[in-house]
Enzyme design. Sequence first.
Site, mmCIF file in Angstrom:
data_model
loop_
_atom_site.group_PDB
_atom_site.id
_atom_site.type_symbol
_atom_site.label_atom_id
_atom_site.label_comp_id
_atom_site.label_asym_id
_atom_site.label_seq_id
_atom_site.Cartn_x
_atom_site.Cartn_y
_atom_site.Cartn_z
ATOM 1 N N GLU A 63 0.821 -1.214 0.000
ATOM 2 C CA GLU A 63 0.000 0.000 0.000
ATOM 3 C C GLU A 63 0.851 1.259 0.000
ATOM 4 O OE1 GLU A 63 -3.852 -1.863 2.351
ATOM 5 O OE2 GLU A 63 -2.651 -0.344 3.358
ATOM 6 N N GLU A 74 -1.644 -10.153 -6.095
ATOM 7 C CA GLU A 74 -1.711 -10.962 -7.306
ATOM 8 C C GLU A 74 -0.858 -10.368 -8.414
ATOM 9 O OE1 GLU A 74 -5.815 -11.077 -5.281
ATOM 10 O OE2 GLU A 74 -4.224 -9.628 -5.611
ATOM 11 N N CYS A 112 -9.370 -8.354 -7.251
ATOM 12 C CA CYS A 112 -10.051 -7.168 -7.770
ATOM 13 C C CYS A 112 -10.113 -7.247 -9.305
ATOM 14 C CB CYS A 112 -9.321 -5.897 -7.322
ATOM 15 S SG CYS A 112 -7.752 -5.602 -8.175
ATOM 16 N N CYS A 115 -6.701 -7.028 -11.126
ATOM 17 C CA CYS A 115 -5.946 -8.287 -11.028
ATOM 18 C C CYS A 115 -6.539 -9.352 -11.930
ATOM 19 C CB CYS A 115 -5.909 -8.773 -9.581
ATOM 20 S SG CYS A 115 -4.812 -7.782 -8.540
#
Length: 160
Positions: A63, A74, A112, A115
């Site tokens: 992050e 991923e 997500c 990904c």
Amino acid sequence: MKELNLQITMKACAYAELDDTDRALVDAARQATHRSYSPYSHFSVGAAVRLADGTIVTGSNQENAAYPSGLCAERTALFYAGSRYPGQAVEALAIAARDGQGLYTDEPVTPCGACRQVMLETEMRAGRPLRVLLYGTRRTCIIEGVETLLPLAFGAEAME
């Protein structure tokens, strides 16, 4: 007007029901959660990729205070695998997550959209379905092929 329904097929099993190869991949994803840098979400995700030659590559979410600047586990794993082992096809990807208390999630987490798109491209490069293992303490879901996760996907053929 005709209504169309999409359905997905996946397998659900207990961790103990996985074969040794898949269990090793899930274990690598679980371990990768401990290398996550997630001071904002407190949600640690780990991913492990198994290449055609059996090599396992891992990644974790990283992050940043400027949220779009971070990267998911991923994509970290897939991009590293593509960069470090460009001639090796990716056969499988396992994903695991831990919550803010450091406990693995009961239910599997899913990738997500960004990904999923990268997973589709990875699958297309390999020329075969990507096996995806989504780990949760209650069950692990196994998906054969990214199309299951990304129906109506945007692929290279859309630009032809």
